[in-house]
Design a protein around this motif. Sequence first.
Motif, PDB file in Angstrom:
ATOM      1  N   LEU A 195      36.379  35.588  25.474  1.00 55.58           N
ATOM      2  CA  LEU A 195      35.801  36.822  26.012  1.00 55.58           C
ATOM      3  C   LEU A 195      36.732  37.438  27.055  1.00 55.58           C
ATOM      4  N   PHE A 196      37.253  36.619  27.971  1.00 49.65           N
ATOM      5  CA  PHE A 196      38.172  37.135  28.982  1.00 49.65           C
ATOM      6  C   PHE A 196      39.390  37.781  28.319  1.00 49.65           C
ATOM      7  N   ASN A 197      39.953  37.125  27.331  1.00 51.78           N
ATOM      8  CA  ASN A 197      41.144  37.658  26.662  1.00 51.78           C
ATOM      9  C   ASN A 197      40.856  38.934  25.890  1.00 51.78           C
ATOM     10  N   GLU A 198      39.612  39.175  25.571  1.00 55.70           N
ATOM     11  CA  GLU A 198      39.206  40.438  24.953  1.00 55.70           C
ATOM     12  C   GLU A 198      39.083  41.537  26.017  1.00 55.70           C
ATOM     13  N   LEU A 199      38.512  41.190  27.163  1.00 54.20           N
ATOM     14  CA  LEU A 199      38.216  42.177  28.200  1.00 54.20           C
ATOM     15  C   LEU A 199      39.402  42.508  29.104  1.00 54.20           C
ATOM     16  N   ALA A 200      40.252  41.539  29.379  1.00 55.85           N
ATOM     17  CA  ALA A 200      41.352  41.749  30.338  1.00 55.85           C
ATOM     18  C   ALA A 200      42.282  42.901  29.948  1.00 55.85           C
ATOM     19  N   PRO A 201      42.763  42.963  28.708  1.00 56.96           N
ATOM     20  CA  PRO A 201      43.646  44.089  28.352  1.00 56.96           C
ATOM     21  C   PRO A 201      42.930  45.440  28.447  1.00 56.96           C
TER      22      PRO A 201
END
Length: 147
Positions: free
Chosen positions: A21-27
Motif C-alpha cells: 500500500l505504501f509503495n502505491e501511495l508514495a509516488p
Amino acid sequence: MKQLLFLCTGNYYRSRYAEILFNELAPQAGLAWQAFSRGLEPDPRNAGPMSQHTMAALTRQAIKFDQHLRMPIRVTAADFELADHVVAVKEAEHRRMIEQGFAAWLPKVEFWHVHDVDCCGPEEALPHLDREVATLVERLKAAHTPA
C-alpha cells in the motif's frame, strides 16, 4: 531513494499489506521513498507467500501485487541498517522481539497498534493499516515539503 521497513511477526499479512500500500501511495504523493517488509518470527506453517486477506484487500483496491508474491523473509540487522525509517505494526507484540534481537535499533522504530488475526478480523485490521499508512505518507510529505 529513502527506504522504509515495515515489520510484523510473520511478514505474511500486516507488514506485506503496509509495504504494498505504501509503495502505491508514495509516488502519488511525490515521495522518493520505497518500502520493504520483513518478519520478526515468520511462521513456516503459513500457507503460501502472502495472506489471503492481504491479497483480497489489495484486489478490492485494484492494487497489483503479483510482483510481491514471495515467501516471508526474516528481518536481519542489515535490513535495519538499510532503512531510513522503521515501523513495527504492533508495539505490544513487537517491542519485546526487537529488544531481544535488535535492541540497538529500537530508537529508530515507530510503533503502531494494529492487531493481528488473533485479536481482530481483517475487516478491522486492514482499514486500520489504511489509515496508518495514509497518515505516514502525509507526515513524510509534510516533512519534505519546503515551507
